[in-house]
Design an enzyme around this catalytic site. Structure first.
Site, PDB file in Angstrom:
ATOM      1  N   LYS A 112       1.457  -2.219  -9.689  1.00 26.47           N
ATOM      2  CA  LYS A 112       1.542  -2.750 -11.055  1.00 26.47           C
ATOM      3  C   LYS A 112       0.971  -4.175 -11.116  1.00 26.47           C
ATOM      4  CE  LYS A 112       5.345  -4.001 -14.179  1.00 26.47           C
ATOM      5  NZ  LYS A 112       5.375  -5.447 -13.936  1.00 26.47           N
ATOM      6  N   LYS A 128       0.159  -7.952  -5.418  1.00 25.39           N
ATOM      7  CA  LYS A 128      -0.888  -7.336  -4.594  1.00 25.39           C
ATOM      8  C   LYS A 128      -1.778  -8.401  -3.952  1.00 25.39           C
ATOM      9  CE  LYS A 128      -2.529  -5.140  -8.117  1.00 25.39           C
ATOM     10  NZ  LYS A 128      -1.491  -5.490  -9.092  1.00 25.39           N
ATOM     11  N   LYS A 139      -9.711  -9.776 -13.178  1.00 23.47           N
ATOM     12  CA  LYS A 139      -9.005 -11.062 -13.153  1.00 23.47           C
ATOM     13  C   LYS A 139      -9.574 -11.999 -12.088  1.00 23.47           C
ATOM     14  CE  LYS A 139      -4.440 -11.671 -12.293  1.00 23.47           C
ATOM     15  NZ  LYS A 139      -3.230 -10.937 -11.867  1.00 23.47           N
TER      16      LYS A 139
END
Ligand SMILES: Nc1ncnc2c1ncn2[C@@H]1O[C@H](COP(=O)(O)OP(=O)(O)O)[C@@H](O)[C@H]1O
Ligand SMILES: [Mg+2]
Lengths: 337, 272
Positions: free
Chosen positions: B9, B14, B40
């Site tokens: 998610k 991560k 991102k």
């Protein structure tokens, strides 16, 4: 082309309409291939119909980076290039990929400019075909028309621009209307200018090319209050009925016109008397002409067979008395061959 | 060459986990390539002293993909870890998934995809085919799910299992689930919950990473925990995880849970 009217590419359908406006430019917001393919196709078909004007199409030339980052800048750039040609309007047609990534084409086209820049959504993967593109373009372009008090003249709506006999059919409808003393003020959309299109709302009657355009007819009657006839006439009886209906909608007595047309039809039938009893194999009834074929069978006592010479039933079916005459002429050549 | 991918998610950790794994592995003398597959573009920041490196897609846009060379897209950071960011469009325009596909094509053409360990750090929800790219065509064979004990995070992890399962039975697909990493939110019984989840989907909890403010302190110093606080217990956890990943040979085809099962599971652990 015509037999594929419910298939094919939405974009091609819309372009067959928008490129028929002389003083406008059509932009394909998509990869170059979409523009190349459509340009070639339109050019080839128009060349075959002895029209040597190149379709005015330019491409926003989307590349992979435009897909990743969004194609809106590429669209804004190509609108700028289109403006350099000084058109009276710009039509922006979306390709599949531009539609799939959700480019906000309306926002880009909505920026203030001194000429209309109009979006025609034509992402083919959405399930439409050629014919949906035609309808989409006709509806969009109808926004360029202004209202006006009825002129007593008529508009022809949705002529099939890629059809070989488009002009022959136009001349036939014009001839029939002339019998009623009525003139065509606008061919919406065929070989016309934006100034012509502005007159869209002032006709006393819209005559749709065929029944599949009923939705466009409804839009025009909603917007301008113009009554409409559903289709160009096919068949002998259909042609007389067309004169009657047009007269009724226009408040014109059609008795004289009908009588003179009937006399002409009798001439045509006599001219093809040698076709009486001709053995024919009707291959496919085609979309429209079921009753027309029955009428011809009755008039000429055709000997319907399972094999034997098979005359073509043209699709679209030729318009009016003159159209039948052309078709019968071809049939005669076939059975004499 | 080992190729691993971290999925989970958005915001679950991560990139934090990836950079610490890469940093820890690099200190063992291994050649590491970390590829951020998220528009991102901040995957590798903590390996690059807080710098946002130029992205592959930006380079392609500026110069055209033929003019790009390896040094334009690969940047060397802490411990010699080589860093790549795919990049992509601003939120709300274009097609980020296509950006990932295009990035792989560029990296493939440049022959960039070589290292002792390649770490793919991939945008959370596998929203379209493009984000499944690292799992396809034999790139990352080992997928690690990063999740906390929160339902939404488990939900995302479960969805990724669906993608792994689908891709695992393709002839060219060798992608498997290698394990679940619990990046904790410090919820009660969180480790137990995530371990049970891992077990239910037919995998295993490979490492529990505590939630620790040292991560934020390291971030403010523009570094991984491995670099900023090598003696911390948090660094120990990352090193242990790196070690396990290196030696892990367990590869499973996961069995995703029904949404109802997942909710019941999460509820069991919250209720008490
Ligand atoms: N174990 C942890 N302890 C404390 N904070 C953490 C931890 N893992 C991640 N974070 C914080 O969570 C934020 C989001 O993490 P990030 O790695 O950027 O998520 P993702 O890459 O999944 O979107 C980071 O700013 C980081 O400070
Ligand atoms: Mg991240």
């Amino acid at each position: 082309m015509s037999s594929l009217r419910n298939e094919g590419c939405t974009l091609t359908g819309a372009l067959s309409v928008t490129t028929a406006v002389r003083d406008a430019v059509s932009i394909i917001h998509g990869p170059d291939g979409c523009a190349h393919h459509n340009f070639s196709l339109l050019h080839a078909l128009q060349y075959e119909n002895d029209q040597l004007v190149l379709p005015s199409i330019i491409s926003s030339s989307l590349r992979e980076t435009d897909i990743v980052f969004g194609g809106e800048e590429a669209l804004a750039r190509v609108i700028g290039r289109a403006q350099e040609r000084h058109p009276g309007a710009i039509f922006v047609l979306t390709s599949c990929v531009a539609a799939a990534i959700g480019d906000d084409v309306s926002a880009v086209c909505g920026e203030v400019r001194d000429i209309p820049v109009m979006v025609i959504p034509t992402g083919g993967f959405l399930g439409g075909g050629f014919h949906d593109g035609v309808i989409s373009a006709l509806v969009s372009l109808s926004y360029l028309g202004s209202t006006g008090s009825p002129s007593g003249m008529v508009n022809l709506v949705g002529e099939k621009n890629l059809e070989y006999e488009a002009d022959a059919n136009f001349h036939e409808v014009s001839r029939l209307l002339a019998l009623l003393g009525v003139h065509v003020q606008l061919r919406f959309v065929r070989n016309c200018s934006l100034a012509d299109i502005r007159k869209l709302g002032s006709a006393s009657l819209n005559i749709m090319r065929d029944a599949s355009l009923s939705g466009v007819g409804a839009v025009l009657s909603d917007r301008f209050g113009t009554p409409s006839l559903p289709a160009f006439p096919v068949g002998f009886e259909g042609t007389l009925a067309f004169l009657e209906a047009a007269g009724r909608k226009l408040g014109i007595d059609s008795a004289g016109a009908i009588a003179s047309e009937e006399a002409y039809q009798q001439q045509v039938i006599r001219r093809f008397a040698d076709l009486q009893g001709m053995a024919v194999r009707i291959r496919e009834p085609g979309p429209a002409p079921g009753p027309v074929l029955a009428e011809l069978e009755k008039l000429f006592c055709f000997d319907l067979q399972d094999n034997g010479p098979a005359p073509q039933i043209p699709d679209p079916f030729p318009v009016g008395t003159a159209g039948l005459s052309r078709m019968l002429h071809r049939w005669r050549r076939l059975c004499r061959a | 060459m080992k190729q691993i991918a971290l999925y989970g998610k958005g915001g679950i950790g991560k990139s934090t986990t990836s950079t610490n794994i890469s940093a820890a592995l690099s200190l063992r003398g291994l050649d590491i390539l970390q590829i951020g597959c998220d528009p991102k573009r901040d995957s590798t920041r903590m390996l690059m002293q807080g710098r946002l490196i130029p992205t592959v897609m930006d380079q392609v846009r500026e110069r055209g993909d033929r003019a790009i060379t390896l040094p334009d897209v690969v940047y060397t950071g802490f411990g010699g870890v080589r860093c790549v960011e795919a990049g992509g469009p601003e939120p709300g325009v274009g097609c980020a998934g296509r950006g990932i596909i295009a990035t792989f094509q560029v990296l493939e053409r440049l022959g960039a995809l070589h290292a002792d360990v390649v770490v793919y750090d991939v945008l959370g929800d596998v929203v379209c085919g493009g984000f499944a790219m690292p799992m396809r065509e034999g790139y990352a064979q080992e997928v690690y799910l990063v999740t906390s004990g929160e339902l939404m995070s488990l939900y995302a992890a479960n969805n990724i299992c669906k993608a792994i399962k689908r891709l695992s039975n393709r002839s060219r697909g060798q992608c498997r689930l290698a394990g679940v990493i619990c990046n904790a939110k410090n919820l009660p019984r969180e480790e137990e919950l995530v371990a049970t989840f891992a077990d239910r989907i037919g995998s295993t909890l490979i490492q529990f990473i505590p939630r620790d403010p040292v991560v934020q302190r390291a971030e403010l110093n523009r570094a991984t925990v491995i670099e900023y606080a090598p003696d911390s217990t948090q660094a120990d956890a990352y090193r242990l995880l790196a070690e396990k990943i290196l030696t892990n040979s367990r590869l499973d085809i996961p069995e995703p849970l029904e949404i109802g099962e997942l909710e019941t599971l999460a509820y069991e652990f919250i209720a008490e």
